[in-house]
Design a protein around this motif. Structure first.
Motif: not given
Length: 427
Positions: A262-266, A276-279
């Motif tokens: 999971t990502f955010g902010k930057v 959010f990322a995955a295969s």
């Protein structure tokens, strides 16, 4: 000195709960009135009273290039001219997704959302949908947003099913959350002994919400091995550490691959965004391709995408950027530790890339309980209050990490250390 902010806070309290729209901003853990900010300029914040602060919070992480970076600002302005939001696909979403996917071997697809809370909530739903299981494992002191199943507190025993830590959260919504102690391998193993219904582990591999407390690589490898052994998925919550601890966050530091990140902010460079990322195999379960539902009217907002795209491309274009940011972070915390030691005060410090943390403690804490037991929160509050008066803006809680931006110079850090020396003489 703070007259306008005090008045503004009193007025805000009449129409906004606690006078703030996110609880930590209220300064409850450090005392005093929060400065109301009028604008940011490079490394500095300026409040409505005209006070200027060297900013080590950087909007809680996303502003790697400081406030009002010219290139990011221009990209936002140009995008706004075409419209604020469409609720329809834009090329910017694909461009930013490509930039992220190209950095990771274990990621094929990204879904953008509007916040870190939304990203972690959706990642857990996806993990449950993929595995067909209900239970999740989380760790004390790791914050993954305020969705119901993640607002839990410790119960009795080493491994326990969580009970709600906030009114308004039904116990039925947290009964599938198993709470473990961070960096405690035996505790984690017991969770898997207690339940055969675990869908995933979710963890901040570099915790930034109990102060800066990194997970050991041994512990993360155990998370990976237990997930593989029991058919669960491993989620790295890199909402805070992603692109901050290194270009690839914790994933670029430890030799452990998560199933979902999971990502955010930057990736929003200050605009509201998460992801959010995955295969491709895991993401194939997500709607509209699969049955796991997730949606958002403002997801992939073009203004946020433009800001994030410009920021991420700048990050990738500057050689040794994170090495230089870490050098400055080390300079800051080692300087603080030196003046603390000189003044007979115990201070524990650490850094990961452009993230830093310090604890007023005589021992290095490795989990939430140790942060609570080892650290002098009263001393931190006094330190924070006095540093604010001297023009240095640190996170207003011992439980929060700090951040270095590219526009913070060595001379600024020297000024901060000198001010800290003066403050610590009276702590």
């Amino acid at each position: 000195m703070f007259e306008k902010s005090i008045k503004a806070y009193e007025e805000a309290c009449q129409v906004i709960p606690g006078g703030v729209d996110s609880p930590v901003r209220a300064f409850k853990s450090v005392g005093g009135t929060p400065p109301f900010i009028a604008k940011g300029e490079g490394a500095y914040l300026i409040d409505i009273d005209g006070n200027k602060y060297l900013d080590f919070v950087q909007s809680w992480g996303p502003l790697i290039f400081g406030h009002c970076d010219e290139e990011i600002e221009e990209s936002v302005i140009e995008t706004v001219k075409n419209g604020l939001s469409f609720g329809a696909p834009t090329l910017l979403e694909t461009e930013l997704a490509i930039e992220i996917v190209e950095m990771y071997e274990n990621i094929d697809k990204v879904r953008f959302v509007s916040s870190g809370t939304e990203a972690t909530m959706s990642a857990i739903r996806l993990a449950r949908g993929v595995t067909g299981r209900n239970d999740i494992v989380k760790f004390e002191g790791c914050y993954h947003g305020h969705s119901d199943s993640l607002l839990v507190q410790a119960g009795s025993g080493m491994a326990t099913f969580g009970s709600p830590s906030s009114p308004g959260v039904p116990a039925d919504l947290t009964k599938h959350t198993l709470l473990c102690e961070y960096n405690n391998i035996e505790n984690l193993r017991k969770c898997f002994e207690d339940s055969s219904d675990i869908a995933c582990i979710i963890i901040e591999p570099i915790a930034g919400n109990m102060g800066l407390v990194p997970a050991s690589e041994e512990f993360l490898k155990e998370c990976r091995e237990l997930c593989d052994k029991h058919g669960a998925l491993l989620i790295f919550d890199e909402v805070m550490s992603g692109f901050r601890a290194s270009l690839k966050g914790a994933s670029g530091i430890v030799d452990v691959e998560a199933d979902i990140i999971t990502f955010g902010k930057v990736i929003g460079a200050g605009m509201p965004v998460g992801a959010f990322a995955a295969s491709k195999d895991i993401m194939a379960h997500l709607s509209p391709d699969g049955a796991v539902y997730q949606a958002g009217t403002l997801s992939g907002n073009p203004v946020a995408m433009a800001a994030g795209l410009t920021s991420l491309r700048k990050l990738k274009s500057i050689p040794n950027l994170h090495t230089e940011l870490n050098r400055k972070a080390v300079k800051l915390v080692e300087g603080l530790k030196e003046v603390a030691t000189k003044n007979g005060i115990g201070l524990q410090v650490d850094t990961r890339g452009s993230m830093f943390g310090f604890f007023f403690a005589d021992k290095v804490p490795t989990n939430f309980k140790e942060v609570t037991d080892f650290c002098d929160f009263k001393r931190f509050g006094k330190f924070h209050h006095e540093m604010i008066k001297k023009g240095f803006y640190f996170a207003c809680s011992q439980y929060e990490a700090g951040f270095i931006s590219t526009v913070i110079s060595d001379s600024m850090i020297d000024e901060c250390i000198a001010a800290a020396d003066e403050v610590m003489q009276n702590l």
